[in-house]
Motif scaffolding. Structure first.
Motif, short mmCIF file in Angstrom:
data_model
loop_
_atom_site.label_atom_id
_atom_site.label_comp_id
_atom_site.label_asym_id
_atom_site.label_seq_id
_atom_site.Cartn_x
_atom_site.Cartn_y
_atom_site.Cartn_z
N VAL A 1 0.83 -1.20 0.00
CA VAL A 1 0.00 0.00 0.00
C VAL A 1 0.87 1.25 0.00
O VAL A 1 1.83 1.36 0.77
N TYR A 2 0.50 2.21 -0.85
CA TYR A 2 1.17 3.50 -0.92
C TYR A 2 0.15 4.59 -0.58
O TYR A 2 -1.02 4.49 -0.95
N LEU A 3 0.61 5.62 0.13
CA LEU A 3 -0.25 6.73 0.51
C LEU A 3 0.22 7.99 -0.20
O LEU A 3 1.41 8.28 -0.25
N ALA A 4 -0.73 8.75 -0.74
CA ALA A 4 -0.41 10.01 -1.41
C ALA A 4 -1.39 11.08 -0.95
O ALA A 4 -2.49 10.79 -0.50
N ASN A 5 -0.97 12.33 -1.08
CA ASN A 5 -1.80 13.41 -0.58
C ASN A 5 -1.44 14.72 -1.25
O ASN A 5 -0.28 14.95 -1.60
N LEU A 6 -2.44 15.58 -1.45
CA LEU A 6 -2.21 16.95 -1.89
C LEU A 6 -1.80 17.74 -0.66
O LEU A 6 -2.58 17.86 0.29
N PRO B 1 8.85 15.46 -10.47
CA PRO B 1 8.33 16.82 -10.32
C PRO B 1 6.97 16.81 -9.62
O PRO B 1 6.07 16.06 -9.98
N ASP B 2 6.86 17.63 -8.58
CA ASP B 2 5.63 17.74 -7.78
C ASP B 2 5.28 16.47 -7.02
O ASP B 2 4.13 16.29 -6.61
N LEU B 3 6.26 15.60 -6.79
CA LEU B 3 6.01 14.38 -6.00
C LEU B 3 7.19 14.13 -5.08
O LEU B 3 8.28 13.77 -5.52
N ALA B 4 6.95 14.33 -3.78
CA ALA B 4 8.00 14.14 -2.78
C ALA B 4 7.70 12.92 -1.92
O ALA B 4 6.53 12.62 -1.64
N VAL B 5 8.75 12.21 -1.53
CA VAL B 5 8.62 11.08 -0.62
C VAL B 5 8.83 11.59 0.80
O VAL B 5 9.88 12.13 1.12
N ILE B 6 7.82 11.44 1.63
CA ILE B 6 7.86 11.99 2.98
C ILE B 6 8.21 10.90 3.98
O ILE B 6 7.66 9.80 3.94
N ALA C 1 3.58 9.79 8.84
CA ALA C 1 4.75 8.91 8.70
C ALA C 1 5.34 8.58 10.06
O ALA C 1 5.79 7.45 10.30
N GLN C 2 5.35 9.55 10.97
CA GLN C 2 5.87 9.30 12.31
C GLN C 2 4.99 8.30 13.06
O GLN C 2 5.50 7.43 13.77
N ARG D 1 6.54 5.43 2.69
CA ARG D 1 5.72 5.34 1.49
C ARG D 1 4.66 6.45 1.44
O ARG D 1 3.82 6.45 0.56
N SER D 2 4.70 7.33 2.39
CA SER D 2 3.73 8.42 2.38
C SER D 2 4.22 9.52 1.47
O SER D 2 5.14 10.26 1.83
N GLY D 3 3.63 9.62 0.31
CA GLY D 3 4.04 10.65 -0.64
C GLY D 3 3.06 11.79 -0.63
O GLY D 3 1.97 11.70 -0.08
N ARG D 4 3.42 12.86 -1.27
CA ARG D 4 2.45 13.95 -1.39
C ARG D 4 2.56 14.54 -2.78
O ARG D 4 3.65 14.61 -3.37
N THR D 5 1.44 14.97 -3.32
CA THR D 5 1.41 15.59 -4.63
C THR D 5 1.02 17.05 -4.45
O THR D 5 -0.15 17.40 -4.51
N PRO D 6 1.97 17.93 -4.19
CA PRO D 6 1.66 19.31 -3.86
C PRO D 6 1.28 20.14 -5.07
O PRO D 6 1.82 19.95 -6.15
N ARG D 7 0.35 21.07 -4.87
CA ARG D 7 0.01 22.02 -5.91
C ARG D 7 0.52 23.40 -5.54
O ARG D 7 1.00 24.13 -6.40
N GLY D 8 0.38 23.75 -4.24
CA GLY D 8 1.02 24.96 -3.76
C GLY D 8 0.20 26.23 -3.83
O GLY D 8 0.64 27.27 -3.36
N ASP D 9 -0.99 26.20 -4.44
CA ASP D 9 -1.75 27.44 -4.56
C ASP D 9 -3.12 27.36 -3.90
O ASP D 9 -4.01 28.13 -4.22
#
Length: 236
Positions: free
Chosen positions: A47-52, A68-73, A90-91, A102-110
């Motif tokens: 299982v992988y977790l992603a988030n804006l 690009p726009d995908l960081a591994v947290i 993640a903690q 495996r907790s990733g995030r897909t940031p938009r920033g605006d």
């Protein structure tokens, strides 16, 4: 066609080996996917977790950006930031012995705020664009919690009825606190509220309060316009 004793959602995912669960909206919304994620992990799924993300984007080092726009947290990402739901999750995962990188995030920033319809639809649209994936599902947790945000649940039920007519509705089920996943989700949200006291998750706080059967939040379940969780935080 499934049997009455089988859950249609988990039946649909029975053959899946790797599953991505993304929060619809961002911020603490990924916590709403924890019951499903934990259940799938307990079944031996990958299982992988992603988030804006609504957190500052300058925190993670260059090597933590998978694309690009995908960081591994990780549990140690941007420790100087007080508000970082993905890192807090993640903690908690590490504390409980689950994979915590495996907790990733897909940031938009605006984004201008949390819980906006635009954020929800952005997350859903991003997953809908992954048209090479065989199974893509939308799961909603905490029906009734958004009544105070102006959500008309009569129309929600009408939409569910339309999905049922189209054969697209996979049913509903409860997440009792007596289940392993229910108890762990209560612990995860309590951990998050403790570590982000200035910006607690209102929605998840109300969901967990309803699971605990606190009278102040049961009012939201039946559609009234306010509730308070165990921390005395008003839903607004």
């Amino acid at each position: 066609m499934t049997s009455l004793h089988a859950n249609p959602l988990f039946t649909r995912l029975a053959d899946a080996e790797r599953i991505l669960i993304a929060g619809a909206g961002g911020g603490f919304d990924i916590y709403s996917g924890l019951p499903l994620a934990l259940s799938l992990l307990h079944q031996g799924k990958e299982v992988y977790l992603a988030n804006l993300s609504f957190s500052a984007l300058a925190g993670p080092p260059v090597d933590d950006w998978a694309a690009p726009d995908l960081a591994v947290i990780t549990p140690d990402s941007a420790l100087h930031q007080s508000y970082f739901p993905e890192r807090t999750l993640a903690q908690w995962l590490r504390r409980r012995g689950y994979p915590s990188t495996r907790s990733g995030r897909t940031p938009r920033g605006d984004e201008s705020g949390l819980g906006t319809p635009e954020g929800d639809l952005t997350s859903v649209a991003a997953l809908a664009a992954l048209n090479t994936i065989k199974t893509r599902l939308v799961v909603s947790v905490g029906f009734g919690i958004d009544a105070n945000h102006g959500v008309n649940h009569v129309q929600v039920l009408e939409n569910i009825a339309a999905l049922e007519r189209d054969g697209a509705y996979l049913g509903a089920f409860s997440i009792p606190r007596a289940t392993r996943e229910g108890a762990l989700c209560l612990d995860a949200v309590t951990h998050a509220q403790h570590h982000t006291p200035e910006h607690p998750s209102i929605v998840n706080g109300c969901i967990t309060a309803a699971v605990r059967r606190l009278p102040t939040c049961l009012r939201v379940v039946v559609g009234t316009d306010a509730c308070g969780d165990r921390y005395g935080m008003p839903c607004a």
